[in-house]
Design a protein around this motif. Structure first.
Motif, PDB file in Angstrom:
ATOM      1  N   ARG A   1       2.391  10.469  -5.461  1.00 22.86           N
ATOM      2  CA  ARG A   1       1.092   9.936  -5.900  1.00 22.86           C
ATOM      3  C   ARG A   1       1.333   8.881  -6.977  1.00 22.86           C
ATOM      4  O   ARG A   1       2.265   8.978  -7.764  1.00 22.86           O
TER       5      ARG A   1
ATOM      6  N   HIS B   1       0.816  -1.214   0.000  1.00 24.79           N
ATOM      7  CA  HIS B   1       0.000   0.000   0.000  1.00 24.79           C
ATOM      8  C   HIS B   1       0.850   1.264   0.000  1.00 24.79           C
ATOM      9  O   HIS B   1       0.636   2.184  -0.805  1.00 24.79           O
TER      10      HIS B   1
ATOM     11  N   MET C   1       0.724   3.926  -2.990  1.00 24.38           N
ATOM     12  CA  MET C   1      -0.043   5.138  -2.694  1.00 24.38           C
ATOM     13  C   MET C   1       0.819   6.306  -2.217  1.00 24.38           C
ATOM     14  O   MET C   1       0.355   7.442  -2.180  1.00 24.38           O
TER      15      MET C   1
ATOM     16  N   PHE D   1      -7.824   0.800  -3.333  1.00 22.54           N
ATOM     17  CA  PHE D   1      -7.270   1.555  -4.454  1.00 22.54           C
ATOM     18  C   PHE D   1      -8.416   2.322  -5.097  1.00 22.54           C
ATOM     19  O   PHE D   1      -9.411   1.720  -5.500  1.00 22.54           O
TER      20      PHE D   1
END
Length: 584
Positions: free
Chosen positions: A528, A306, A310, A322
């Protein structure tokens, strides 16, 4: 060959560079040999093994394989079927009634722990039985087999814990082979989506820290076992560079012929309506390790990676999910989509226990000339008359001219339309749409479906009550064209490239860019993830961390936040067009 979306081959398996360091055991016979050999590390007592796994495993077949293996090898074993610890059917039905409800399609996501489905009294009896067998020292091994057997109440009983995993796609395939029939995409098996899948995934997530071995059980005859630390290392490597997911294809009642041609799908298919490129919870990653291919469910991979994917985005923001979905809707030489609307966040939370809305954007990848998309209401449309006509069509099978009520706008290649929750919409025939949206995907409230059955001859469900509760009646006529068909805004450019912001709005947590490229350009992820799809040109190269990935026309790649920067190079000097989405 591994099951790939109705046996479609996929060439995008991810090769892992640290493959030499991975220890994998392939085939049930060798896996059992390996697991039973571990008992020698605890010679002073009976060895106890938990074999847990994802819903959809054939536990009976697995227990038979263990019995046969033990018999051939003169091993004294006792196998406990953990399913016998489930609460009674009546108690489970009572517990789940409010989540499943009466609707044929929709329910509420069950986010409670797997333990709620099992009897604490039965578990206590099983633990006492295991204790007595341990003390007797008359057995070589005790095995507890079945869904949920490694839940918290049982973990202290085991010397070894193994998890037999399946992707959602494989679990669905097995369900279709053995369970009741169900229709096309919009009416999948409700019990799996709302109960079994979320419960299984939550249980697997909580089990990762105490798990010893992981088994990709997607191919029943040739499962593959590896250590959990190797699994973590695989996730770390994949999430450090751009990667592709394995697409899922589905024919549908309005499906077209473009995807069949571009993706070389089976000629015997009547059409292909959907290509899921990034619809995360339903998808998987194929990982190649020498001659062994693993198929890892996306949700498992995302639990392990994760932060790498992310970046600085908090896990709490999207509930560990997601958040962005990419898929194709193909109506080229097909039919019109239904007239439909999607719910906003408040409605979807209250009624379905989902975490966020189903807002969408339509990027026009290809289209015939003079094509239109249904979007919003006509200026003079009566919402009451619209509803009455839709109800009559559903109840009496009487067609009506929906264009009296629904506005439409002309579109051309590379246009983008924003479809915030509550906006009446639907693609028409002759279009290839790249749908860029929130990951939530199940809540299409159909108002009118052209009195058309699905491919099984069954009328698809209509949800007029839900639809008219969420319609934003102010999205009408010229206001729709002015507000929901944005004009591109140049954000950056250089020699041989230009990037445009093409869609952003407070209704969405993502924004979309279009990159026009003849040479090469480098981007930074900025903490990001980015999602890229090549919508013009034959191919590009994506280079990150010294690794290259070729992206062909129509294909989609995720660039994780941890990649930090990546370069895109156009192939052969041709002009390429890339759609890029990212969180704001």
């Amino acid at each position: 060959m591994r099951h790939l979306s109705s046996s479609i081959d996929f060439s995008g398996a991810i090769n892992i560079s640290m493959a030499a360091n991975i220890f994998a055991v392939k085939g049930m016979e060798r896996i059992l040999e390996f697991l039973f050999a571990r008992r020698r590390k605890r010679p002073e007592g009976t060895f106890v093994i938990a074999i847990d796994g994802f819903t959809g495993n054939d536990w009976k077949r697995l227990m038979e394989s263990i019995e046969e293996f033990a018999g051939r090898n003169l091993l004294a074993v006792k196998i406990y079927d953990f399913d016998k610890c489930r609460r009674s059917d009546e108690k489970i039905e009572s517990l789940l009634a409010s989540y499943l409800g009466e609707d044929a399609v929709f329910g509420k996501v069950f986010r409670r722990d797997i333990a709620t489905l099992f009897s604490s009294e039965s578990i206590a009896v099983l633990k006492a039985d295991i204790g007595r067998e341990r003390e007797s020292k008359r057995l070589d091994a005790i095995l507890v087999v079945g869904w949920g057997c490694a839940q918290v109440a049982m973990r202290g009983e085991y010397d070894l814990t193994v998890y037999f995993d399946l992707t959602r796609e494989e679990a669905l395939r097995r369900y279709k082979m053995t369970g009741p029939a169900f229709g096309t995409q919009s009416i999948g098996p409700k019990r799996l989506y709302y109960i079994d899948f979320p419960v299984s995934e939550k249980h697997r997530r909580r089990l990762l820290d105490s798990l010893d071995f992981y088994v990709d059980a997607g191919m029943e005859d040739t499962p593959v076992l590896l250590g959990v630390e190797d699994l973590r290392e695989i996730a770390r490597e994949i999430s450090s560079k751009p990667f592709r997911l394995k697409p899922i294809y589905e024919p549908g009642p309005w499906g077209g012929q473009w995807l069949k041609r571009v993706r070389h799908l089976p000629e015997e298919w009547p059409n292909c309506a959907w290509s899921y490129e990034v619809i995360a919870p339903e998808m998987s990653l194929l990982v190649k390790n020498h001659e062994t291919t693993l198929e890892l469910p996306w949700n498992l991979f995302f639990d392990l990676a994760h932060e790498s994917v992310m970046g600085e985005v908090s896990k709490d923001l999207f509930g560990g999910e997601f958040p962005i979905r990419f898929d194709y809707l193909d109506t080229m030489d097909g039919g019109d989509l239904s007239i439909q609307v999607h719910p906003p966040t408040g409605y979807i939370k209250r009624n379905f226990n989902e975490r966020y809305h189903q807002g969408e954007m339509y990027y026009i990848v290809d289209c015939k000339s003079d094509r239109r998309v249904n979007l919003g209401l006509r200026d003079n449309a009566s919402i009451d008359q619209f509803r009455a006509a839709a109800v009559k069509a559903e109840r009496e099978g009487i067609a009506f001219d929906y264009t009296q009520y629904v506005h439409s706008i002309p579109v051309a290649r590379h246009d983008i339309l924003m479809i915030p929750p509550g906006t009446v919409h639907g693609s028409r025939e002759g279009l290839v749409v790249l749908e860029i949206s929130a990951t939530t995907y199940r809540y299409t409230f159909k108002i009118y479906d052209h009195l058309r059955p699905d491919l099984n001859g069954v009328m698809r469900p209509i949800h007029i009550d839900h639809a008219f509760k969420v319609i934003r009646t102010y999205r009408r006529g010229k206001r729709v064209e002015r507000q929901l068909k944005p004009k591109p805004s140049l954000k950056a450019c250089g020699e041989g490239w230009a990037e445009y912001l093409i869609a952003t709005d407070r209704s969405f947590f993502h924004e979309v860019y279009r990159l026009e490229l003849e040479t090469g350009v480098t981007f930074e992820t900025g903490g990001r993830f980015h999602i890229l799809t090549l919508v013009g040109g034959e191919s590009v190269k994506i280079i990150s961390g010294g690794k290259e990935l070729r992206l062909g026309y129509s294909e989609t790649v995720i660039v994780p936040a941890s990649a930090i920067r990546y370069t895109i190079e156009a192939g052969g000097g041709e002009r390429c067009v890339i759609v890029k989405a990212r969180l704001k």
